[in-house]
Enzyme design. Structure first.
Site, short mmCIF file in Angstrom:
data_model
loop_
_atom_site.label_atom_id
_atom_site.label_comp_id
_atom_site.label_asym_id
_atom_site.label_seq_id
_atom_site.Cartn_x
_atom_site.Cartn_y
_atom_site.Cartn_z
CE LYS A 66 -22.34 -13.66 -2.95
NZ LYS A 66 -22.23 -14.99 -2.34
N GLY A 117 -16.67 -16.98 4.17
CA GLY A 117 -15.78 -17.19 5.32
C GLY A 117 -14.97 -15.94 5.62
CD GLU A 138 -12.49 -8.33 -6.22
OE1 GLU A 138 -11.95 -7.59 -7.05
OE2 GLU A 138 -13.25 -9.26 -6.55
CG ASP A 149 -25.62 -14.58 -1.39
OD1 ASP A 149 -25.33 -13.52 -0.81
OD2 ASP A 149 -24.75 -15.36 -1.85
CD GLU A 156 -25.37 -13.85 2.95
OE1 GLU A 156 -25.53 -12.67 3.26
OE2 GLU A 156 -24.26 -14.31 2.63
CB ALA A 201 -0.91 0.00 1.22
CB VAL A 245 -19.12 -10.77 -6.45
CG1 VAL A 245 -19.45 -11.96 -7.34
CG2 VAL A 245 -20.17 -9.69 -6.62
#
Ligand code: HSE
Length: 423
Positions: free
Chosen positions: A200, A297, A124, A196, A185, A33, A127
């Site tokens: 996406k 996860g 990011e 869901d 979920e 970064a 999905v």
């Protein structure tokens, strides 16, 4: 190196993983970064819950939104309404936003893009968790027309189907396991009913085609009615059953749909098992590309969240959804009833003469041609199961035929269809 301050709203499984990874992978993340990432505050609903984290916690969202030292807000609360309000406030206060919230984006991605102007929004993690599919579509494949995309976009339903098919386990036990493992979920019906995966797919369709559609605009069906007969039929004819998100381009029309599908067992995507996600994207120049990985996860999702933070710090700012519809390029959503497919149909019928002829007549009247037929006698009950596959037809034709079949006295249960994805 400068410090970048982060506020996390919603410190659950993913939030805790973000904090842990930022600590444990501190050096590599700072190197990438070009800055030190400091989690200044977290906001939670319940302070008394044990979380084993060392950052200051509050129950007041404004403690993050109004803190002028916080550069990036990470929204991890899920749900639509409150999350959207938080996202808007963060952008209004000129803070970059990172969100993993696919439900909110399914409804409000274009609203946020409009509000954001040049304030970066990373999504990011929304999905397929750890798979960098957003960056692949937005950047890596940006020279291509996306001809087709087929994805296993929901880990919980893939886990359930895998357990049912491979271990003969029942639906409820498999769902309970997925919940215990932290994949499902908060409202697991969204995993099971295709909701869901639908959220996406809509996000991916915006990146691939600039399509602004909402869940009600597309076909979304779940896995709740699949039974052992369907699994057996699929197996016998060389298919796997997967809950697929499908996008296809035909000229200027885009079809979008989420439903269980029978697909050739030998396709790579058929081999995506358990909680894993997999996506095949076919570009007109690159050909087929495949993405595979953990779609749910804590750590995989946090990995995607942190990749967005790093991208924001690097200063690579671009239009959120990376697609400007213009007069030269503008795709339209194909009406649901015009979508074409082959179909598997499961019927439970009275086992008596003339029933097959009635069924055949309804299919014929709707111009539906049968490619495969299997009948199983259920002797004790004097009934039969008819399992058949059709040639290519339209959603409209199949819907009309099913409506007519339902009205036949000899049909004992509502007919059930699974689309066959052959191409
Ligand atoms: N419930 C989701 C799944 C989590 O099972 O894929 C990640 O979005």
């Amino acid at each position: 190196m400068r410090n970048i301050n982060i506020g996390i709203i919603g410190v659950g499984t993913v939030g805790r993983s973000v904090i842990k990874i930022l600590e444990e992978n501190k050096e590599i993340i700072s190197a990438r970064a070009g800055a030190h990432l400091v989690v200044k505050k977290g906001v939670v609903k319940n302070l008394s819950k044990i979380r084993n984290i060392s950052i200051p916690l509050s129950t007041n969202i404004q403690d993050i939104l109004d803190d002028e030292e916080i550069d990036i807000v990470i929204e991890l609360i899920g749900g639509v309404k409150e999350a959207y309000e938080i996202a808007k406030s963060a952008l209004k206060n000129k803070k970059a936003l990172v969100t993993a919230n696919k439900a909110m984006l399914a409804y409000h991605r274009y609203d946020l893009q409009k509000i954001a102007h040049d304030i970066p929004i990373g999504f990011e993690a929304s999905v397929c968790g750890g798979i960098p599919i957003i960056k692949a579509l937005k950047d890596g494949l940006s020279a291509n027309h996306i001809l087709a995309l087929r994805g296993i976009l929901n880990g919980t339903s893939n886990y359930i189907l895998t357990q049912m098919i491979q271990n003969n386990q029942d639906f409820q036990t498999s769902l309970k396991q997925a919940q215990e493992l932290g994949y499902a979920e908060a409202d697991p019906s969204l995993d099971i009913n295709g909701g869901d995966a639908g959220h996406k797919l809509l996000i991916l369709a915006s990146l691939a085609y600039g399509i602004d559609a909402k869940p009600k605009d597309i076909i979304i069906e779940g896995i709740q009615s699949i039974n052992a007969d369907d699994i057996e039929f699929a197996d016998e004819f060389g298919y796997a059953i997967k809950l697929l998100g499908i996008a296809k381009k035909q000229k200027d029309e885009i079809e979008l749909r989420v439903h269980p599908a029978m697909i050739d067992k030998n396709k790579m995507i058929s081999k995506v098992e358990g909680v894993m996600n997999g996506i095949s994207v076919i570009g007109d120049r690159v050909g087929e590309t495949l993405y595979y990985g953990a779609g749910a996860g804590g750590d995989p999702t946090a990995s995607a969240v942190i990749s967005d933070i790093i991208e924001i710090i690097r200063g690579k700012s671009s239009l959120m959804l990376g697609f400007e519809q213009t007069s030269q390029i503008s795709f339209k959503l194909k009406p649901k009833e015009k979508i074409q497919s082959r179909y598997y149909i499961r019927l439970s019928v009275d086992d008596k003469s003339g029933v097959l002829a009635q069924i055949a007549s309804i299919l014929t009247q709707n111009n539906i041609s049968i490619s495969t037929f299997l009948q199983k006698e259920v002797k004790q009950k004097n009934t039969a199961k008819m399992l058949l596959a059709t040639h290519m037809t339209t959603e409209l034709a199949i819907k009309n035929a099913i409506d007519e079949l339902k009205n036949l006295e000899s049909i004992l249960q509502d007919p059930y269809i699974i689309r066959i994805e052959d191409e």
